[in-house]
Design a protein around this motif. Structure first.
Motif, PDB file in Angstrom:
ATOM      1  N   ARG A 307      13.416  14.542 -36.806  1.00  9.86           N
ATOM      2  CA  ARG A 307      11.768  14.125 -35.775  1.00  9.86           C
ATOM      3  C   ARG A 307      12.070  13.985 -34.355  1.00  9.86           C
ATOM      4  O   ARG A 307      11.103  14.444 -34.162  1.00  9.86           O
ATOM      5  CB  ARG A 307      11.245  12.908 -37.166  1.00  9.86           C
ATOM      6  N   ALA A 308      12.675  12.273 -34.256  1.00  7.07           N
ATOM      7  CA  ALA A 308      12.992  11.701 -32.916  1.00  7.07           C
ATOM      8  C   ALA A 308      13.073  12.992 -32.524  1.00  7.07           C
ATOM      9  O   ALA A 308      12.516  13.172 -30.775  1.00  7.07           O
ATOM     10  CB  ALA A 308      14.164  10.911 -33.243  1.00  7.07           C
ATOM     11  N   ALA A 309      13.903  13.675 -32.310  1.00  6.41           N
ATOM     12  CA  ALA A 309      14.807  14.638 -31.205  1.00  6.41           C
ATOM     13  C   ALA A 309      13.887  15.874 -31.309  1.00  6.41           C
ATOM     14  O   ALA A 309      13.237  16.388 -29.985  1.00  6.41           O
ATOM     15  CB  ALA A 309      16.106  15.435 -31.870  1.00  6.41           C
ATOM     16  N   LEU A 310      12.450  16.379 -31.700  1.00  2.24           N
ATOM     17  CA  LEU A 310      11.811  17.245 -31.629  1.00  2.24           C
ATOM     18  C   LEU A 310      10.849  16.997 -31.443  1.00  2.24           C
ATOM     19  O   LEU A 310       9.974  17.271 -30.513  1.00  2.24           O
ATOM     20  CB  LEU A 310      10.986  17.827 -33.452  1.00  2.24           C
ATOM     21  N   MET A 311      10.058  15.743 -31.396  1.00  2.68           N
ATOM     22  CA  MET A 311       9.718  14.324 -30.578  1.00  2.68           C
ATOM     23  C   MET A 311       9.804  14.857 -29.107  1.00  2.68           C
ATOM     24  O   MET A 311       8.511  15.239 -28.566  1.00  2.68           O
ATOM     25  CB  MET A 311       8.987  13.367 -30.544  1.00  2.68           C
ATOM     26  N   LEU A 312      10.646  14.004 -28.845  1.00  7.04           N
ATOM     27  CA  LEU A 312      10.852  14.328 -27.672  1.00  7.04           C
ATOM     28  C   LEU A 312      11.265  15.654 -26.980  1.00  7.04           C
ATOM     29  O   LEU A 312      10.640  15.869 -25.731  1.00  7.04           O
ATOM     30  CB  LEU A 312      12.544  13.993 -27.794  1.00  7.04           C
ATOM     31  N   ALA A 313      11.446  16.628 -27.518  1.00  8.25           N
ATOM     32  CA  ALA A 313      11.189  17.796 -27.128  1.00  8.25           C
ATOM     33  C   ALA A 313       9.359  18.363 -27.189  1.00  8.25           C
ATOM     34  O   ALA A 313       9.459  18.743 -25.654  1.00  8.25           O
ATOM     35  CB  ALA A 313      11.900  19.164 -27.526  1.00  8.25           C
ATOM     36  N   ASN A 314       9.162  18.301 -28.102  1.00 11.98           N
ATOM     37  CA  ASN A 314       7.576  18.495 -28.072  1.00 11.98           C
ATOM     38  C   ASN A 314       6.989  17.329 -26.385  1.00 11.98           C
ATOM     39  O   ASN A 314       6.021  17.775 -26.183  1.00 11.98           O
ATOM     40  CB  ASN A 314       6.559  18.218 -28.533  1.00 11.98           C
ATOM     41  N   SER A 315       7.032  15.991 -25.922  1.00 12.35           N
ATOM     42  CA  SER A 315       6.704  15.631 -25.397  1.00 12.35           C
ATOM     43  C   SER A 315       6.931  15.839 -23.992  1.00 12.35           C
ATOM     44  O   SER A 315       5.673  15.100 -23.343  1.00 12.35           O
ATOM     45  CB  SER A 315       7.326  13.880 -25.376  1.00 12.35           C
ATOM     46  N   GLY A 316       8.114  16.570 -23.846  1.00 10.75           N
ATOM     47  CA  GLY A 316       7.820  16.958 -22.454  1.00 10.75           C
ATOM     48  C   GLY A 316       9.192  15.555 -21.840  1.00 10.75           C
ATOM     49  O   GLY A 316       9.645  16.330 -20.351  1.00 10.75           O
ATOM     50  N   LEU A 317       9.489  14.453 -22.796  1.00  9.88           N
ATOM     51  CA  LEU A 317      10.584  14.082 -21.313  1.00  9.88           C
ATOM     52  C   LEU A 317      11.687  14.641 -21.632  1.00  9.88           C
ATOM     53  O   LEU A 317      12.270  14.196 -19.902  1.00  9.88           O
ATOM     54  CB  LEU A 317      10.383  12.639 -22.519  1.00  9.88           C
ATOM     55  N   MET A 318      12.489  15.958 -22.457  1.00 10.57           N
ATOM     56  CA  MET A 318      13.101  16.479 -22.362  1.00 10.57           C
ATOM     57  C   MET A 318      13.215  17.733 -23.213  1.00 10.57           C
ATOM     58  O   MET A 318      12.116  17.800 -23.704  1.00 10.57           O
ATOM     59  CB  MET A 318      14.676  15.862 -22.257  1.00 10.57           C
ATOM     60  N   ASP A 319      13.976  18.734 -22.457  1.00 10.65           N
ATOM     61  CA  ASP A 319      13.792  20.562 -23.341  1.00 10.65           C
ATOM     62  C   ASP A 319      14.975  20.280 -24.433  1.00 10.65           C
ATOM     63  O   ASP A 319      15.056  18.843 -24.801  1.00 10.65           O
ATOM     64  CB  ASP A 319      14.570  21.337 -21.971  1.00 10.65           C
ATOM     65  N   LEU A 320      14.434  20.884 -25.163  1.00  3.76           N
ATOM     66  CA  LEU A 320      14.805  20.860 -26.566  1.00  3.76           C
ATOM     67  C   LEU A 320      16.773  20.343 -26.768  1.00  3.76           C
ATOM     68  O   LEU A 320      16.926  19.589 -27.762  1.00  3.76           O
ATOM     69  CB  LEU A 320      15.091  22.392 -27.710  1.00  3.76           C
ATOM     70  N   ALA A 321      17.766  21.226 -25.643  1.00  3.32           N
ATOM     71  CA  ALA A 321      18.316  21.093 -25.472  1.00  3.32           C
ATOM     72  C   ALA A 321      19.091  19.448 -25.764  1.00  3.32           C
ATOM     73  O   ALA A 321      20.422  19.387 -26.509  1.00  3.32           O
ATOM     74  CB  ALA A 321      19.975  21.876 -24.517  1.00  3.32           C
TER      75      ALA A 321
END
Length: 383
Positions: A307-321
């Motif tokens: 959940r944290a990784a997906l939230m970070l990616a969705n927030s625009g803070l970093m890409d999914l990779a």
């Protein structure tokens, strides 16, 4: 134990060279392969990601001791833990067991039972289970022989904690929750308070004893970390002892001190999911945005890394990779596990398959073996 020989097609795959891309992924002999092999399975509508490497989790406590004294067969509890880990996409899990004055499920005797339980089942489960010892720094009477016990328990990773309420003890005041702690430890509140005062009174003996203990553990190849660093000075002291992993630093200055000297920084994924620390410490989101994080761990909640990784990616803070690296290749690097953490050719076939609409875990494979599968995806594997 036979690993699957398959080629997945039609899915979006997180590749180290290209990021998320529509590509085939082949596995055989427990490894990612460079050429198509085996039966082809259509995974259109799914996302294939590297399996989650969980660096630190104590959420298993509720499985092995749901109530005080209720669980007698620890191995059965560990099997239940493995099922939850797999259902959350975790393919490598560090199980963090206390060795603490708190007693009960966090006491030395229970630690022995837990490590024996892990050893009993680890070769019969799919998820790679790694035991970690969380050792309380002021238990001076337990220092002697600890390296030998750690070796016997097959513990490759030890983290130091200090949870004594030193401020209160220095003032002679009763710590909060004393009675509850005492009952869990099987002591009277009076005896528990005396124990804490005795441990606190010997605090000046601790630094030199830790110097010797860390040297002995490091000589045995044990990976060492510290928990809840609060100051740059504290991090420097640990580093001098060869303790190069900073788990859950409490302040920005402690995290900055770790990064300046090249120490690994591990943060709690529940901190990310919650949007802040439940204890009022520095926000994991703030540290991540400043590049002060090498890995995210489950801490006390196994669904949180995904959940944290997906939230970070969705927030625009970093890409999914970049976000997924914090729960896969990053923690693998902290553990020194060069054989996993990405879907590169020759790496372990550790992967988690997510539904592209709901982002729920549809299947988890560890070293090419299915540890979890649920829902419609099963018909594609069985077809």
């Amino acid at each position: 134990m036979t690993a699957l020989e398959l080629t997945f097609s039609g899915a979006d795959v997180l590749l180290p060279e290209y990021g998320l891309a529509r590509a085939d992924l082949s596995i055989a002999d427990g490894l990612v392969q460079s050429k198509q092999t085996g039966r082809c399975i259509d995974l259109s509508g799914y996302i294939v990601l590297p399996g989650i490497v969980d660096l630190h989790g104590d959420g298993f406590e509720r499985h092995i001791a749901p109530r005080r004294g209720a669980m007698k067969q620890i191995a059965e509890g560990i099997l239940s833990v493995e099922a939850e880990l797999a259902a959350n996409g975790i393919t490598t899990a560090v199980l963090a067991q206390f060795h603490s004055w708190e007693g009960g499920v966090r006491g030395p005797e229970f630690a022995d039972q837990v490590f024996r339980g892990i050893s009993e089942v680890k070769d019969s489960v799919v998820t790679d289970l790694i035991p970690q010892l969380r050792f309380e720094t002021h238990m001076l009477d337990d220092f002697a022989g600890l390296p030998e016990r750690v070796a016997a328990w097959e513990v490759p990773y030890l983290v130091f904690n200090d949870h004594l309420p030193h401020d209160r003890l220095a003032e002679g005041r009763t710590p909060p929750r004393l009675t509850g702690q005492a009952l869990k430890a099987g002591r009277s509140p009076e005896n528990h308070f005396e124990l804490l005062k005795t441990l606190h009174a010997r605090r000046n003996e601790v630094p030199a004893a830790l110097d010797e203990l860390c040297m002995a553990l490091a000589a045995n190849g044990v990976r060492l970390g510290s928990h809840d660093d609060a100051t740059a000075e504290t991090r420097s002291q640990w580093r001098t002892r060869g303790v190069r992993i900073s788990e859950f630093p409490e302040t920005l200055v402690a995290a900055e001190a770790a990064r300046q000297e090249g120490d690994f920084i591990v943060l709690g994924s529940p901190n990310v999911v919650r949007g802040g620390s439940h204890k009022g410490n520095v926000s994991a989101l703030d540290l991540i945005s400043m590049g002060l994080c090498d890995a995210l761990a489950s801490d006390y909640h196994y669904p949180s890394p995904r959940r944290a990784a997906l939230m970070l990616a969705n927030s625009g803070l970093m890409d999914l990779a970049g976000a997924w690296n914090l729960v896969s290749s990053g923690p693998a690097r902290v553990l020194g596990k060069t054989d996993r953490g990405s879907l590169s050719t020759g790496k372990r076939a550790d992967l988690v398959i997510l539904d592209s609409k709901t982002f729920r875990v549809a299947a988890t494979l560890s070293a090419g073996r299915v540890s979890y599968m649920s829902g419609d995806i099963a018909t594609r594997f069985a077809a």
